[in-house]
Motif scaffolding. Sequence first.
Motif, PDB file in Angstrom:
ATOM      1  N   ARG A   1     -33.316   3.577  28.167  1.00 50.88           N
ATOM      2  CA  ARG A   1     -34.759   3.384  27.996  1.00 50.88           C
ATOM      3  C   ARG A   1     -35.408   4.457  27.121  1.00 50.88           C
ATOM      4  N   PHE A   2     -35.014   5.718  27.329  1.00 51.12           N
ATOM      5  CA  PHE A   2     -35.699   6.811  26.640  1.00 51.12           C
ATOM      6  C   PHE A   2     -34.849   7.545  25.618  1.00 51.12           C
ATOM      7  N   GLY A   3     -33.561   7.229  25.565  1.00 52.19           N
ATOM      8  CA  GLY A   3     -32.693   7.861  24.589  1.00 52.19           C
ATOM      9  C   GLY A   3     -31.829   8.943  25.181  1.00 52.19           C
ATOM     10  N   ALA A   4     -30.785   9.247  24.450  1.00 48.09           N
ATOM     11  CA  ALA A   4     -29.828  10.268  24.874  1.00 48.09           C
ATOM     12  C   ALA A   4     -30.363  11.658  24.570  1.00 48.09           C
ATOM     13  N   LEU A   5     -29.878  12.614  25.296  1.00 48.68           N
ATOM     14  CA  LEU A   5     -30.136  14.012  24.981  1.00 48.68           C
ATOM     15  C   LEU A   5     -28.947  14.432  24.123  1.00 48.68           C
ATOM     16  N   LEU A   6     -29.128  14.334  22.827  1.00 46.57           N
ATOM     17  CA  LEU A   6     -28.021  14.521  21.890  1.00 46.57           C
ATOM     18  C   LEU A   6     -27.416  15.912  21.994  1.00 46.57           C
ATOM     19  N   GLY A   7     -26.100  15.933  22.028  1.00 47.05           N
ATOM     20  CA  GLY A   7     -25.378  17.191  22.142  1.00 47.05           C
ATOM     21  C   GLY A   7     -25.143  17.637  23.575  1.00 47.05           C
ATOM     22  N   ALA A   8     -25.675  16.911  24.547  1.00 50.28           N
ATOM     23  CA  ALA A   8     -25.531  17.294  25.951  1.00 50.28           C
ATOM     24  C   ALA A   8     -24.322  16.629  26.589  1.00 50.28           C
ATOM     25  N   VAL A   9     -23.805  17.270  27.612  1.00 49.75           N
ATOM     26  CA  VAL A   9     -22.785  16.676  28.461  1.00 49.75           C
ATOM     27  C   VAL A   9     -23.542  15.814  29.469  1.00 49.75           C
TER      28      VAL A   9
ATOM     29  N   TRP B   1     -25.036  26.805  31.897  1.00 50.66           N
ATOM     30  CA  TRP B   1     -25.493  25.418  31.973  1.00 50.66           C
ATOM     31  C   TRP B   1     -27.002  25.361  31.838  1.00 50.66           C
ATOM     32  N   VAL B   2     -27.482  24.461  31.000  1.00 52.55           N
ATOM     33  CA  VAL B   2     -28.920  24.212  30.851  1.00 52.55           C
ATOM     34  C   VAL B   2     -29.130  22.785  31.359  1.00 52.55           C
ATOM     35  N   LEU B   3     -29.587  22.677  32.590  1.00 48.25           N
ATOM     36  CA  LEU B   3     -29.654  21.412  33.300  1.00 48.25           C
ATOM     37  C   LEU B   3     -30.950  20.674  32.996  1.00 48.25           C
ATOM     38  N   VAL B   4     -30.816  19.377  32.710  1.00 48.96           N
ATOM     39  CA  VAL B   4     -31.969  18.551  32.356  1.00 48.96           C
ATOM     40  C   VAL B   4     -31.943  17.293  33.215  1.00 48.96           C
ATOM     41  N   SER B   5     -32.992  17.107  34.006  1.00 44.06           N
ATOM     42  CA  SER B   5     -33.179  15.854  34.738  1.00 44.06           C
ATOM     43  C   SER B   5     -34.440  15.199  34.185  1.00 44.06           C
TER      44      SER B   5
ATOM     45  N   ARG C   1     -38.780  14.794  30.163  1.00 44.64           N
ATOM     46  CA  ARG C   1     -40.163  14.436  29.771  1.00 44.64           C
ATOM     47  C   ARG C   1     -40.797  15.554  28.954  1.00 44.64           C
ATOM     48  N   ALA C   2     -40.607  16.791  29.397  1.00 43.38           N
ATOM     49  CA  ALA C   2     -41.184  17.930  28.673  1.00 43.38           C
ATOM     50  C   ALA C   2     -40.523  18.095  27.303  1.00 43.38           C
ATOM     51  N   LEU C   3     -39.206  17.900  27.249  1.00 42.34           N
ATOM     52  CA  LEU C   3     -38.516  17.985  25.954  1.00 42.34           C
ATOM     53  C   LEU C   3     -39.043  16.914  25.004  1.00 42.34           C
ATOM     54  N   ARG C   4     -39.206  15.713  25.518  1.00 44.17           N
ATOM     55  CA  ARG C   4     -39.672  14.597  24.691  1.00 44.17           C
ATOM     56  C   ARG C   4     -41.104  14.835  24.203  1.00 44.17           C
ATOM     57  N   GLU C   5     -41.965  15.352  25.080  1.00 47.10           N
ATOM     58  CA  GLU C   5     -43.348  15.649  24.679  1.00 47.10           C
ATOM     59  C   GLU C   5     -43.386  16.656  23.530  1.00 47.10           C
ATOM     60  N   ARG C   6     -42.459  17.590  23.543  1.00 44.63           N
ATOM     61  CA  ARG C   6     -42.396  18.600  22.483  1.00 44.63           C
ATOM     62  C   ARG C   6     -41.508  18.148  21.331  1.00 44.63           C
TER      63      ARG C   6
END
Length: 137
Positions: free
Chosen positions: A46-54, A82-86, A115-120
């Motif tokens: 729905r919102f796209g991949a976090l490119l480069g992430a595991v 680890w830089v964790l993203v939910s 959401r915060a990453l996408r907003e920025r």
Amino acid sequence: MTVVVSTPVSAPFVAVPLSVQAHEFHSVLRDGGVAVDLRDASSHRRFGALLGAVAIDSAEALDLLSPASPSALRAATAEAQWVLVSEDGYDAELLAWHLQARGVTGARFVVGGYRALRERRVTGSVGVDALGLYDPR
């Protein structure tokens, strides 16, 4: 109800902050951090991949990222960054706490999550010009 603990629960002091702000995401990755996307497959579609992430299922993440776990990833070490993203950051924060308690002192979470990453307009290791590929129709 009274809870009795036979041994004290403690974790070592960690000089690394537990959180990463969205605007710091790329610099943390440049400094050796590894992005871990904890969102489910429907969020990716729905919102796209976090490119480069595991990409790891959040239900399995603690075992996969903890070095002492029998099912740990090869890269899961006490020194892992680890830089964790939910989706909203809350699940990633809880996981970061658990990982740090297990000795993974470099575990951090992104405040506000994907959401915060996408907003920025920061959604991985691609340029801003590619972000339009992931905009919902």
